[in-house]
Design a protein around this motif. Sequence first.
Motif: not given
Length: 374
Positions: A90-99
């Motif tokens: 519903s909102a952008p993540p606090l930071r983009d993340l790839a794991s």
Amino acid sequence: MQLSFLRPLYNRPGPWCSVYLDASRDTHDSRPALDLRWRALKGRLLEQGADPATIDAVERVVRGHDPMAGDYGLAVFATGGRVVLSEYLSAPPLRDLASFATLPHTMPLVAQRGEQVAWVRVLADRSGADAIAVSAGGVPRKAHVKGRENFQLRRVNPGGWSQSRYQRAAMEAWHHNAGDAVAATVQLAEKVGADVVVVAGDIRATGMIAAQMPERWQDVLVRTDAGSRTDGADPMRMDDLTVQTIAEVADQRITTALDRFGVQEDVGAGLDAVVSALQRNQVDTMLIVDDPSANGKLWIGPEPTEIATDPAQLLDMSVADPQRVRADAALLRALVGTDAELTVLAPEEAPELTDGVGAVLRYVDAGTPGRGNG
């Protein structure tokens, strides 16, 4: 919070690609920006050793999803060249993340979801109702009720001997139509397992609907005269009330979980105690403080209850090859595998929670760590 929606992620072996990104498209340059963000995340996945087939599967979702208006995010989880779960945020993540890791990185998803409240809202007048229901998983259902009675819906005052007959006919028509609305409301409420039912609109219609609701739904019913079914009516007041009611239910759940944890008198407090309880399938609800910077580790085996702070514990449990993984990922897998629930807390809600984690236990016995403190 129920975590059954995560079960497909733990029914398959890894390793997993987990991606969170801002997918907002509210500006003229949003598509190039999304492309740049994805290319950066793709590079991180490649650096971590993710296989091209799985990265390509994630990319198809990122580039091919149906865009939403305004700011929003995407969470995508894939393994073996296949996307297993994708969700709009519903909102952008606090930071983009790839794991890319043994277990999917699901903590940011459940933290952003928060307490999920299933609800039904009914907007009624004397001729029928419009209802919408949303399950705890966010799946919407709708119903439009056209009452069976459409004759003499207004109480008239013609005078003479027929006046009382007309008034009785109008009241009976409203009552029947309210009954039809109740039937549709109950059906929706049962389908989604509603935690709250908001009945809005015409004051007489809402009163009749409330009076006819079955007893099991009376305790979760909120009645308001906000809202109207007429064309052009402003829904803001009704929307605000609905959001406020849902938030109050969510807050009450958190308060209840904290109260239940408090009466245990330190039993189930701290990471060691929670891990031990998960090994023994004792956890009813785990409490965890949302800390995006957390990077603690735990050890796991193939089964959800094979979780430990020390690999020697797993070797003693006949786990041949313990794997070191993110602590929150291991905890969430164990919760899903034991049908336990989760309550995510803001730091200010539990400032003294040992290690930022605790558990409300299903049972306490002589082997429960910390039992002697109570």
